[in-house]
Enzyme design. Structure first.
Site, mmCIF file in Angstrom:
data_model
loop_
_atom_site.group_PDB
_atom_site.id
_atom_site.type_symbol
_atom_site.label_atom_id
_atom_site.label_comp_id
_atom_site.label_asym_id
_atom_site.label_seq_id
_atom_site.Cartn_x
_atom_site.Cartn_y
_atom_site.Cartn_z
ATOM 1 N N HIS A 1 -22.401 4.543 10.277
ATOM 2 C CA HIS A 1 -21.009 4.339 9.888
ATOM 3 C C HIS A 1 -20.931 3.165 8.920
ATOM 4 C CE1 HIS A 1 -21.452 1.773 13.588
ATOM 5 N NE2 HIS A 1 -21.051 0.899 12.690
HETATM 6 C C1 T46 Z 1 -22.278 -1.919 13.759
HETATM 7 C C2 T46 Z 1 -23.624 -1.774 14.344
HETATM 8 C C3 T46 Z 1 -24.606 -2.770 13.776
HETATM 9 C C4 T46 Z 1 -17.233 -1.921 22.368
HETATM 10 O O1 T46 Z 1 -16.525 -1.627 23.347
HETATM 11 N N1 T46 Z 1 -17.119 -3.150 21.808
HETATM 12 C C5 T46 Z 1 -17.880 -3.528 20.745
HETATM 13 O O2 T46 Z 1 -17.756 -4.671 20.269
HETATM 14 C C6 T46 Z 1 -18.811 -2.581 20.189
HETATM 15 C C7 T46 Z 1 -19.655 -2.945 18.981
HETATM 16 C C8 T46 Z 1 -18.911 -1.348 20.780
HETATM 17 N N2 T46 Z 1 -18.145 -1.029 21.856
HETATM 18 C C9 T46 Z 1 -18.318 0.271 22.495
HETATM 19 C C10 T46 Z 1 -17.967 1.472 21.642
HETATM 20 C C11 T46 Z 1 -18.934 2.528 22.129
HETATM 21 O O3 T46 Z 1 -18.389 3.179 23.266
HETATM 22 O O4 T46 Z 1 -19.718 0.400 22.814
HETATM 23 C C12 T46 Z 1 -20.153 1.722 22.592
HETATM 24 C C13 T46 Z 1 -21.305 1.778 21.598
HETATM 25 O O5 T46 Z 1 -20.829 1.350 20.311
HETATM 26 P P1 T46 Z 1 -21.308 2.006 18.921
HETATM 27 O O6 T46 Z 1 -21.609 3.437 19.131
HETATM 28 O O7 T46 Z 1 -20.309 1.674 17.868
HETATM 29 O O8 T46 Z 1 -22.677 1.205 18.665
HETATM 30 P P2 T46 Z 1 -23.644 1.256 17.391
HETATM 31 O O9 T46 Z 1 -24.901 0.611 17.823
HETATM 32 O O10 T46 Z 1 -23.739 2.605 16.805
HETATM 33 O O11 T46 Z 1 -22.925 0.333 16.261
HETATM 34 C C14 T46 Z 1 -22.703 -1.058 16.493
HETATM 35 C C15 T46 Z 1 -21.297 -1.492 16.039
HETATM 36 O O12 T46 Z 1 -20.323 -0.620 16.624
HETATM 37 C C16 T46 Z 1 -21.116 -1.468 14.544
HETATM 38 O O13 T46 Z 1 -19.948 -2.211 14.204
HETATM 39 O O14 T46 Z 1 -22.136 -2.242 12.592
HETATM 40 O O15 T46 Z 1 -23.655 -1.836 15.778
#
Ligand code: T46
Length: 146
Positions: free
Chosen positions: A60
Site C-alpha cells: 500500500h
Molecule cells: C506501513 C507498513 C510499514 C493497527 O490497529 N494499528 C496500527 O498502528 C497499525 C500499523 C495496524 N493496525 C492493525 C490493522 C490491521 O488489522 O494491525 C493489523 C495489521 O496492519 P497492516 O496490515 O496495515 O500491517 P502491514 O505490515 O501490512 O503495514 C504496516 C502499516 O500498516 C503501514 O502503515 O507502512 O507497516
C-alpha cells in the site's frame, strides 16, 4: 538489490538515516530524538514481528503519513516505489532507518524469523490514509486525481 551502507541516499519519497551508535564496553545504544534524528514529530510507534518467511506485508501507499522503518533485530527487505522507479533495500542493522514519505508504494518481504521491524510514524492509525490499490496509487503519483 540496493544494500544500505554508511552513505545516506536521497530520493523524492524516501531517505536513509544512519544513526550513530553510542555505547561503551557494556553494549550499544541508539537514540532517536523528535525533529532532530527524524524529520517529523513521532505520534505513534508500532513494531512487526513473527512474520513467516515468504509473507509479503504492506502493499500500500499512504496519502500523508510519514514513517521511519528500523529493523531492530534480524532482517527484512523493503521495496519502495515512487511511481517512477522501484528500489529494494535490505534492513539488517539497527542503526539504519528508512524514511518513507506518504505517496510511496511499499512492500516488506524476506523477513528473517527473528525480525523485529520498528516503525516510527507521524500520525496515529487511520485507515482512510491508506491507498491499497496500485493503480490508484500510480494515478496519484503521476499527479492525477482519483
Ligand atoms: C506501513 C507498513 C510499514 C493497527 O490497529 N494499528 C496500527 O498502528 C497499525 C500499523 C495496524 N493496525 C492493525 C490493522 C490491521 O488489522 O494491525 C493489523 C495489521 O496492519 P497492516 O496490515 O496495515 O500491517 P502491514 O505490515 O501490512 O503495514 C504496516 C502499516 O500498516 C503501514 O502503515 O507502512 O507497516
Amino acid at each position: 538489490m540496493q544494500i544500505l551502507n554508511n552513505a545516506i541516499k536521497y530520493d523524492a519519497g524516501f531517505k536513509v538515516y544512519n544513526y550513530k551508535i553510542k555505547g561503551d564496553d557494556r553494549g550499544a545504544l541508539i537514540s532517536i530524538e523528535n525533529s532532530i534524528d527524524i524529520p517529523f514529530e513521532i505520534k505513534r510507534v508500532y513494531y512487526i514481528f513473527g512474520t513467516s518467511s515468504g509473507i509479503v506485508r504492506g502493499k500500500h501507499a499512504h496519502k500523508e503519513l510519514k514513517q521511519v522503518l528500523i529493523c531492530t533485530n534480524g532482517s527484512c527487505s523493503v521495496l519502495v516505489d515512487d511511481g517512477k522507479k522501484k528500489h529494494h533495500f535490505l534492513l539488517d542493522k539497527p542503526d539504519i532507518g528508512l524514511y518513507v514519505n506518504g505517496l510511496v508504494w511499499r512492500e516488506m518481504y524476506d523477513f528473517s524469523p527473528d525480525c523485529v521491524l520498528m516503525v516510527l510514524a507521524s500520525d496515529i492509525y487511520c485507515e482512510d490514509d491508506y491507498i491499497r490499490n496500485y493503480s490508484d496509487f500510480f494515478k496519484l503519483a503521476k499527479g492525477g486525481v482519483l
